[in-house]
Scaffold this active site. Structure first.
Site, PDB file in Angstrom:
ATOM      1  N   GLU B  29      35.396  43.937  43.186  1.00 15.24           N
ATOM      2  CA  GLU B  29      35.269  42.487  43.109  1.00 15.24           C
ATOM      3  C   GLU B  29      34.229  42.017  44.125  1.00 15.24           C
ATOM      4  O   GLU B  29      34.377  42.250  45.323  1.00 15.24           O
ATOM      5  CB  GLU B  29      36.631  41.837  43.370  1.00 15.24           C
ATOM      6  CG  GLU B  29      37.626  42.160  42.265  1.00 15.24           C
ATOM      7  CD  GLU B  29      39.085  42.036  42.694  1.00 15.24           C
ATOM      8  OE1 GLU B  29      39.368  41.381  43.711  1.00 15.24           O
ATOM      9  OE2 GLU B  29      39.942  42.626  42.002  1.00 15.24           O
ATOM     10  N   LEU B  58      38.425  40.291  38.410  1.00 20.36           N
ATOM     11  CA  LEU B  58      39.509  40.394  39.386  1.00 20.36           C
ATOM     12  C   LEU B  58      40.681  41.093  38.707  1.00 20.36           C
ATOM     13  O   LEU B  58      41.463  40.468  38.003  1.00 20.36           O
ATOM     14  CB  LEU B  58      39.905  38.993  39.854  1.00 20.36           C
ATOM     15  CG  LEU B  58      40.733  38.908  41.138  1.00 20.36           C
ATOM     16  CD1 LEU B  58      40.679  37.507  41.692  1.00 20.36           C
ATOM     17  CD2 LEU B  58      42.159  39.348  40.929  1.00 20.36           C
ATOM     18  N   GLU B  60      42.550  44.724  39.725  1.00 22.42           N
ATOM     19  CA  GLU B  60      42.523  45.995  40.451  1.00 22.42           C
ATOM     20  C   GLU B  60      42.959  47.175  39.591  1.00 22.42           C
ATOM     21  O   GLU B  60      42.359  48.251  39.630  1.00 22.42           O
ATOM     22  CB  GLU B  60      43.397  45.918  41.712  1.00 22.42           C
ATOM     23  CG  GLU B  60      42.801  45.070  42.823  1.00 22.42           C
ATOM     24  CD  GLU B  60      42.999  43.580  42.627  1.00 22.42           C
ATOM     25  OE1 GLU B  60      43.729  43.188  41.685  1.00 22.42           O
ATOM     26  OE2 GLU B  60      42.439  42.787  43.411  1.00 22.42           O
ATOM     27  N   ALA B  84      43.547  46.390  51.290  1.00 28.78           N
ATOM     28  CA  ALA B  84      44.521  47.414  50.883  1.00 28.78           C
ATOM     29  C   ALA B  84      45.760  46.768  50.285  1.00 28.78           C
ATOM     30  O   ALA B  84      46.422  47.353  49.430  1.00 28.78           O
ATOM     31  CB  ALA B  84      44.894  48.292  52.079  1.00 28.78           C
ATOM     32  N   ASP B  85      46.061  45.543  50.712  1.00 33.06           N
ATOM     33  CA  ASP B  85      47.217  44.811  50.171  1.00 33.06           C
ATOM     34  C   ASP B  85      47.065  44.555  48.672  1.00 33.06           C
ATOM     35  O   ASP B  85      48.041  44.342  47.966  1.00 33.06           O
ATOM     36  CB  ASP B  85      47.351  43.463  50.877  1.00 33.06           C
ATOM     37  CG  ASP B  85      47.242  43.592  52.376  1.00 33.06           C
ATOM     38  OD1 ASP B  85      48.236  43.340  53.058  1.00 33.06           O
ATOM     39  OD2 ASP B  85      46.149  43.958  52.860  1.00 33.06           O
ATOM     40  N   PRO B  89      48.495  46.209  42.510  1.00 33.27           N
ATOM     41  CA  PRO B  89      48.285  46.108  41.052  1.00 33.27           C
ATOM     42  C   PRO B  89      47.645  47.369  40.460  1.00 33.27           C
ATOM     43  O   PRO B  89      47.749  47.607  39.262  1.00 33.27           O
ATOM     44  CB  PRO B  89      47.336  44.898  40.914  1.00 33.27           C
ATOM     45  CG  PRO B  89      47.555  44.101  42.155  1.00 33.27           C
ATOM     46  CD  PRO B  89      47.870  45.101  43.230  1.00 33.27           C
ATOM     47  N   HIS B 129      47.073  40.422  53.737  1.00 32.76           N
ATOM     48  CA  HIS B 129      45.727  40.845  54.119  1.00 32.76           C
ATOM     49  C   HIS B 129      45.766  41.729  55.360  1.00 32.76           C
ATOM     50  O   HIS B 129      44.827  41.763  56.124  1.00 32.76           O
ATOM     51  CB  HIS B 129      44.817  39.637  54.376  1.00 32.76           C
ATOM     52  CG  HIS B 129      44.561  38.794  53.168  1.00 32.76           C
ATOM     53  ND1 HIS B 129      45.494  37.939  52.644  1.00 32.76           N
ATOM     54  CD2 HIS B 129      43.473  38.696  52.358  1.00 32.76           C
ATOM     55  CE1 HIS B 129      45.002  37.331  51.573  1.00 32.76           C
ATOM     56  NE2 HIS B 129      43.780  37.771  51.381  1.00 32.76           N
TER      57      HIS B 129
END
Lengths: 321, 324
Positions: B29, B58, B60, B84-85, B89, B129
């Site tokens: 993204e 957008l 993942e 990483a958060d 998905p 985040h």
């Protein structure tokens, strides 16, 4: 009919091969020789055979888990496919994949995938790589109606449309996602309409009509190959067996299944070949005998093949460093 | 040797690997025109064009799934997950498909996808985040999981990942992106997976730390040194496969070990490292293996400093081990 005698008989041979292969697999499963789960394709054979006939041999294929039909229709030796179902070292993946994960990379079959809809993005990626590498290959991705209720389906179609990728999505709508009827699970029962959100050309076709499937897939595959972006086909069909072995099938009556069998794709194809005088009863007898021998050989091969050695358990996790 | 930040080293390595191999693509993204949320991929699109530096929707799960298909089909995709958060998905694609292809095909095919994801706290990112999700992926066989703490290791691990035969998850400690500077070898520099590094030698206690906790470990070692305790700091660099031999050798010398990570404590990777040390070094241990970790809470916003391990908390665990 837009088919010659040789092609017509070859399509028949492949449908009968898939049918008999699975009936024997069903027996072996009942005897405990095949473990785990077994999802039979019986009743849907015209889709795999028609689609493979429409594609070039190096067009890529990614499939869902009800996957015996595609690999056989592509012409992979039934021996190594049956051996994989048996979990033997001679199987296509040496017994490490099993029924739901059949692959033959040299034939551009990139595998069956058991997470419903999870494989659709992989097909998008294969198509992007074909585009990036300037290869004239189209990717076909097979999945069921149930997969189209999953977000992965939409996100994958969106990406394929954004980049106008050479992808043909083939939805086999057999009217049930496991035991849930399409209209109980999907806001739109005509699955092909879902492609409209992405302005992806889509059609609905009779999945039991072999020639209809072949010609529809051929048209869509060639459109994708010509750079017109992704296409979607909804092939309407019916699965004669349960979702997998041991499905009590409380969601439908026996009369419904029996009625559907009147539109058995093999029966329909046989009828149209007789009517058009492209084949005779003798031809069908010969095919039945040849297939019987071929499947018998496959079963014997699987049964006499060695089990994997326990030392294989930890191999192929990563390349040894 | 030239000096670079961790971020610059990753950027330069992507540039080098793309120049070296036309099969290498960067995707994610806003990695193209925008240069990525942390600007790691800045300018790559100008040099290599939008076909090789792909701005994706957008999505993942779709990005990683697509990368798998691309890798199957002969390409070398390097995926950036913005944080990483946001990898969750894509969790299904990573653990269900990416990790299993080599095994389920008996080695006939695999997907050498690299997934880069900035991880960890320290920037007041709050619950979504800041996380350190490495343990989820180490738990899944078939994945190589690495986390650099220096610019040189960032280059070496990323280059190994791009050229390697198997999927690799590279968690990049975002707190270190611009705060750590170091020498980066020019030209070819590959850090092999499964090889840790002794950050500083010591005789009294082995402190194992990775990512942004490596500088914390060094500061804790300074504090301990003032008390006369000589700490050996080990950065495994690759979390899986783990260089347990290096840790084992060290602990057999020092007789004491503390594991330090910022992920939550329960089932954090420190638990596994601790178990391995106790299995292998039991008779040499003079104290239980200590753990300094984040808390078993969602990642906090205002209380980030309270959550994260720091040199003082680490020094407490060191003292406890020394005085046991």
């Amino acid at each position: 009919m837009n088919v010659n005698r040789q092609e017509a008989l070859e399509y028949m041979r492949k449908m009968v091969l898939i049918r008999r292969f699975e009936e024997r697999a069903e027996e072996a499963y009942g005897q405990g020789r095949i473990g785990g789960f077994l999802h039979l394709y019986i009743g849907e054979e015209a889709i795999a055979v028609g689609a493979m006939a429409a594609m070039k041999p190096d067009d890529d294929v990614v499939t869902h888990y009800r996957d015996h039909g595609y690999i056989l229709a592509r012409g992979v030796d039934p021996k190594v496919v049956m051996a994989e179902l048996y979990g033997k070292t001679t199987g296509v993946s040496k017994g490490k994949g099993g029924s739901m994960h059949l692959a033959a990379v040299d034939r551009h079959i990139w595998g069956g995938y058991a997470i419903v809809a999870g494989h659709i993005p992989l097909a998008v990626g294969l198509a992007l790589a074909n585009q990036y590498r300037n290869l004239p290959r189209v990717v076909t991705c097979f999945f069921g109606d149930g997969a189209t209720n999953n977000g992965t389906f939409y996100s994958a179609l969106n990406m394929a449309a954004v980049w106008k990728l050479p992808l043909v999505a083939i939805v086999e709508n057999n009217l049930y996602g496991m035991g849930t009827a399409v209209e109980r699970a999907s806001a739109v029962s005509d699955i092909f309409k879902k492609a409209a959100s992405f302005e992806i050309p889509a059609v609905q076709t009779d999945g039991n009509d072999l020639l209809g499937v072949r010609d529809t897939v051929r048209t869509m595959v060639e459109m994708a190959r010509a750079g017109e972006g992704p296409q979607l086909i909804e092939a309407r069909t019916y699965r004669f067996r349960g979702h997998s072995m041991g499905d009590p099938q409380r969601y439908r009556g026996k009369d419904e299944v029996e009625a559907a069998k009147e539109r058995d794709p093999i029966v329909l194809w046989r009828r149209s070949l007789l009517e058009s005088r492209l084949a005779t009863e003798d031809d069908f007898r010969k095919i039945a005998e040849e297939v019987e021998a071929e499947v018998e050989t496959a079963v014997r091969f699987a049964e006499s093949s060695p089990d994997p050695d326990p030392s294989e358990l930890c191999a192929n996790v990563l390349v040894p460093g | 040797m030239p000096q670079a930040t961790l971020l610059q080293a990753i950027h330069d390595t992507l540039h080098e690997e793309m120049a070296r191999d036309p099969r290498v693509l960067v995707m994610g993204e806003d990695v193209g025109r925008e240069g990525g949320v942390f600007r790691v991929t800045e300018g790559l699109i100008d040099r290599f064009g939008p076909d090789r530096v792909i701005d994706t929707p957008l999505n993942e799960g779709g990005i990683v799934g697509m990368a798998i298909g691309m890798a199957l089909n002969g390409l070398r995709p390097v995926v950036e997950i913005e944080f990483a958060d946001f990898i969750y998905p894509a969790f299904d694609q990573i653990v269900s498909e990416l990790a299993k292809l080599r095994y389920r095909s008996a080695g006939l095919f695999t997907a050498p996808v690299v997934v880069r994801a900035p991880s960890g706290g320290g920037i007041k990112g709050g619950a979504y985040h800041s996380q350190s999700p490495e343990a989820y992926f180490i738990h899944t066989a078939g994945l190589t999981v690495a986390m650099p703490s220096t610019p040189a290791d960032a280059k070496g691990l990323l280059a190994s990942a791009v050229r390697g035969p198997d999927p690799v998850l590279l968690f990049e400690p975002k707190a270190l992106y611009r705060t750590v500077k170091g020498e980066v070898p020019e030209g070819e520099h590959l850090v092999p997976f499964g090889k840790g590094r002794i950050v500083r030698p010591g005789e009294d206690l082995t402190l194992v730390a990775w990512g942004a906790m490596v500088p914390v470990a060094s500061m804790a070692a300074d504090l301990a040194a003032a008390e006369g305790v000589r700490i050996e700091v080990i950065d495994p660099r690759t979390l899986w496969p783990l260089d347990i031999a290096l840790i084992e050798e060290s602990v057999n010398r020092t007789g004491r070990a503390v594991v330090l990570h910022e992920a939550p404590r329960t089932c954090g990777f420190g638990a596994e490292v601790s178990a391995l040390i106790q299995e292998r070094c039991f008779l040499r241990l003079k104290a239980p293996v200590g753990r300094v970790t984040g808390y078993d809470t969602p990642f906090p916003y205002a209380l980030e400093k309270s959550y994260l391990p720091d040199p003082e908390k680490t020094a407490c665990a060191v003292r406890a081990a020394m005085e046991f």
